[in-house]
Design a protein around this motif. Structure first.
Motif, mmCIF file in Angstrom:
data_model
loop_
_atom_site.group_PDB
_atom_site.id
_atom_site.type_symbol
_atom_site.label_atom_id
_atom_site.label_comp_id
_atom_site.label_asym_id
_atom_site.label_seq_id
_atom_site.Cartn_x
_atom_site.Cartn_y
_atom_site.Cartn_z
ATOM 1 N N THR A 167 0.833 -1.206 0.000
ATOM 2 C CA THR A 167 0.000 0.000 0.000
ATOM 3 C C THR A 167 0.867 1.256 0.000
ATOM 4 O O THR A 167 0.620 2.199 -0.762
ATOM 5 N N GLY A 168 1.888 1.269 0.831
ATOM 6 C CA GLY A 168 2.784 2.420 0.890
ATOM 7 C C GLY A 168 3.537 2.634 -0.412
ATOM 8 O O GLY A 168 3.688 3.774 -0.875
ATOM 9 N N LEU A 169 4.013 1.537 -1.007
ATOM 10 C CA LEU A 169 4.744 1.656 -2.276
ATOM 11 C C LEU A 169 3.841 2.190 -3.390
ATOM 12 O O LEU A 169 4.230 3.110 -4.124
ATOM 13 N N ILE A 170 2.657 1.623 -3.523
ATOM 14 C CA ILE A 170 1.733 2.062 -4.579
ATOM 15 C C ILE A 170 1.371 3.529 -4.385
ATOM 16 O O ILE A 170 1.442 4.340 -5.325
ATOM 17 N N SER A 171 1.000 3.897 -3.169
ATOM 18 C CA SER A 171 0.595 5.280 -2.890
ATOM 19 C C SER A 171 1.763 6.247 -3.077
ATOM 20 O O SER A 171 1.590 7.334 -3.632
ATOM 21 N N GLY A 172 2.941 5.859 -2.624
ATOM 22 C CA GLY A 172 4.123 6.702 -2.766
ATOM 23 C C GLY A 172 4.518 6.913 -4.209
ATOM 24 O O GLY A 172 4.935 8.009 -4.599
ATOM 25 N N VAL A 173 4.392 5.870 -5.020
ATOM 26 C CA VAL A 173 4.699 5.998 -6.449
ATOM 27 C C VAL A 173 3.707 6.952 -7.116
ATOM 28 O O VAL A 173 4.096 7.820 -7.903
ATOM 29 N N PHE A 174 2.415 6.808 -6.781
ATOM 30 C CA PHE A 174 1.421 7.723 -7.348
ATOM 31 C C PHE A 174 1.742 9.166 -6.975
ATOM 32 O O PHE A 174 1.712 10.056 -7.829
ATOM 33 N N LEU A 175 2.056 9.415 -5.702
ATOM 34 C CA LEU A 175 2.384 10.775 -5.269
ATOM 35 C C LEU A 175 3.624 11.294 -6.001
ATOM 36 O O LEU A 175 3.621 12.417 -6.512
ATOM 37 N N GLU A 219 16.997 9.514 -3.497
ATOM 38 C CA GLU A 219 16.028 10.378 -2.810
ATOM 39 C C GLU A 219 14.612 9.824 -2.948
ATOM 40 O O GLU A 219 13.832 9.851 -1.987
ATOM 41 N N PHE A 220 14.286 9.287 -4.131
ATOM 42 C CA PHE A 220 12.953 8.708 -4.323
ATOM 43 C C PHE A 220 12.788 7.469 -3.446
ATOM 44 O O PHE A 220 11.709 7.232 -2.898
ATOM 45 N N SER A 221 13.843 6.693 -3.287
ATOM 46 C CA SER A 221 13.798 5.526 -2.405
ATOM 47 C C SER A 221 13.521 5.935 -0.966
ATOM 48 O O SER A 221 12.758 5.258 -0.255
ATOM 49 N N LEU A 222 14.122 7.037 -0.530
ATOM 50 C CA LEU A 222 13.842 7.540 0.820
ATOM 51 C C LEU A 222 12.377 7.949 0.947
ATOM 52 O O LEU A 222 11.729 7.669 1.967
ATOM 53 N N HIS A 223 11.855 8.617 -0.075
ATOM 54 C CA HIS A 223 10.431 8.986 -0.095
ATOM 55 C C HIS A 223 9.566 7.734 0.012
ATOM 56 O O HIS A 223 8.609 7.702 0.791
ATOM 57 N N LEU A 224 9.912 6.693 -0.750
ATOM 58 C CA LEU A 224 9.127 5.453 -0.687
ATOM 59 C C LEU A 224 9.238 4.790 0.688
ATOM 60 O O LEU A 224 8.275 4.188 1.163
ATOM 61 N N GLY A 225 10.392 4.917 1.323
ATOM 62 C CA GLY A 225 10.535 4.384 2.682
ATOM 63 C C GLY A 225 9.560 5.038 3.646
ATOM 64 O O GLY A 225 8.914 4.364 4.463
ATOM 65 N N VAL A 226 9.416 6.351 3.548
ATOM 66 C CA VAL A 226 8.444 7.063 4.384
ATOM 67 C C VAL A 226 7.027 6.611 4.032
ATOM 68 O O VAL A 226 6.196 6.372 4.916
ATOM 69 N N SER A 227 6.748 6.443 2.742
ATOM 70 C CA SER A 227 5.423 5.987 2.309
ATOM 71 C C SER A 227 5.108 4.596 2.847
ATOM 72 O O SER A 227 3.964 4.313 3.213
ATOM 73 N N VAL A 273 6.260 3.272 5.652
ATOM 74 C CA VAL A 273 5.946 3.423 7.086
ATOM 75 C C VAL A 273 4.501 3.908 7.249
ATOM 76 O O VAL A 273 3.747 3.375 8.083
ATOM 77 N N ILE A 274 4.101 4.890 6.456
ATOM 78 C CA ILE A 274 2.722 5.385 6.500
ATOM 79 C C ILE A 274 1.756 4.271 6.100
ATOM 80 O O ILE A 274 0.706 4.099 6.723
ATOM 81 N N GLY A 275 2.100 3.495 5.065
ATOM 82 C CA GLY A 275 1.241 2.403 4.619
ATOM 83 C C GLY A 275 1.042 1.342 5.690
ATOM 84 O O GLY A 275 -0.072 0.842 5.894
ATOM 85 N N ILE A 276 2.091 0.984 6.398
ATOM 86 C CA ILE A 276 1.980 -0.017 7.475
ATOM 87 C C ILE A 276 1.098 0.521 8.597
ATOM 88 O O ILE A 276 0.195 -0.171 9.082
ATOM 89 N N PHE A 277 1.349 1.766 8.993
ATOM 90 C CA PHE A 277 0.510 2.373 10.026
ATOM 91 C C PHE A 277 -0.940 2.424 9.568
ATOM 92 O O PHE A 277 -1.854 2.100 10.334
ATOM 93 N N TYR A 278 -1.167 2.819 8.321
ATOM 94 C CA TYR A 278 -2.516 2.945 7.772
ATOM 95 C C TYR A 278 -3.261 1.612 7.800
ATOM 96 O O TYR A 278 -4.409 1.542 8.251
ATOM 97 N N ILE A 279 -2.630 0.545 7.333
ATOM 98 C CA ILE A 279 -3.288 -0.766 7.326
ATOM 99 C C ILE A 279 -3.583 -1.219 8.757
ATOM 100 O O ILE A 279 -4.661 -1.737 9.049
ATOM 101 N N TRP A 280 -2.639 -1.000 9.654
ATOM 102 C CA TRP A 280 -2.865 -1.322 11.069
ATOM 103 C C TRP A 280 -4.084 -0.556 11.581
ATOM 104 O O TRP A 280 -4.944 -1.111 12.259
ATOM 105 N N TRP A 281 -4.162 0.743 11.239
ATOM 106 C CA TRP A 281 -5.246 1.606 11.702
ATOM 107 C C TRP A 281 -6.604 1.139 11.178
ATOM 108 O O TRP A 281 -7.556 1.009 11.951
#
Length: 158
Positions: A24-32, A69-77, A79-87
């Motif tokens: 989820t984080g990877l897909i969303s981060g790539v779209f952004l 730099e894009f890889s770092l952005h995806l790393g943040v995405s 983390v957000i994706g894991i938190f989001y699915i947990w939530w």
């Protein structure tokens, strides 16, 4: 007997949403990333540069390769994706929770913009609007991924 006791692997899988969150984080981060890169290419507003900007991190070189730099952005995405699915596994409402996270993450413009001379100023209304729109897109994609994950977890009615 309780289902989690009978099927501990299912319990572990539902309590640790790693794979779904990563995807989820990877897909969303790539779209952004692609959205902001396209906006920057079409308008000249440096919103993609802002997304990848890490000038403020001490000890790093002034310019790093875009892929890094894009890889770092995806790393943040991720983390957000894991938190989001947990939530959403605990509270439901995948689409509204995704949009909420996208909107909240758009607020990062406020502390990030002043940290570099390579990115748009806080007063650049166009950049703020593009940045916000991109993060709402990020949130919608999170929500759509979450709806898919949530639908896969529902038991089949027989």
């Amino acid at each position: 007997m309780h289902d989690a006791a009978q099927h501990p692997s299912r319990s572990l899988k539902s309590s640790l949403p790693w794979l779904s969150g990563i995807i989820t984080g990877l897909i969303s981060g790539v779209f952004l990333g692609f959205f902001l890169k396209a906006v920057q290419a079409l308008t000249g507003e440096k919103v993609y540069t802002l997304l990848l900007n890490i000038d403020f991190v001490p000890g790093l070189p002034a310019h790093l390769p875009e892929w890094f730099e894009f890889s770092l952005h995806l790393g943040v995405s991720v983390v957000i994706g894991i938190f989001y699915i947990w939530w959403i596994n605990r509270s439901g409402h995948p689409l509204s929770r995704g949009i909420c996270l996208g909107a909240v993450s758009s607020l990062l413009y406020i502390p990030l913009a002043p940290l570099s001379t390579r990115v748009p100023d806080l007063n650049d209304v166009g950049a703020v609007l593009y940045w916000s729109a991109g993060h709402i897109v990020f949130g919608v994609v999170l929500g759509l991924c979450g709806k898919y994950v949530h639908a896969k977890k529902r038991p089949l009615v027989q």
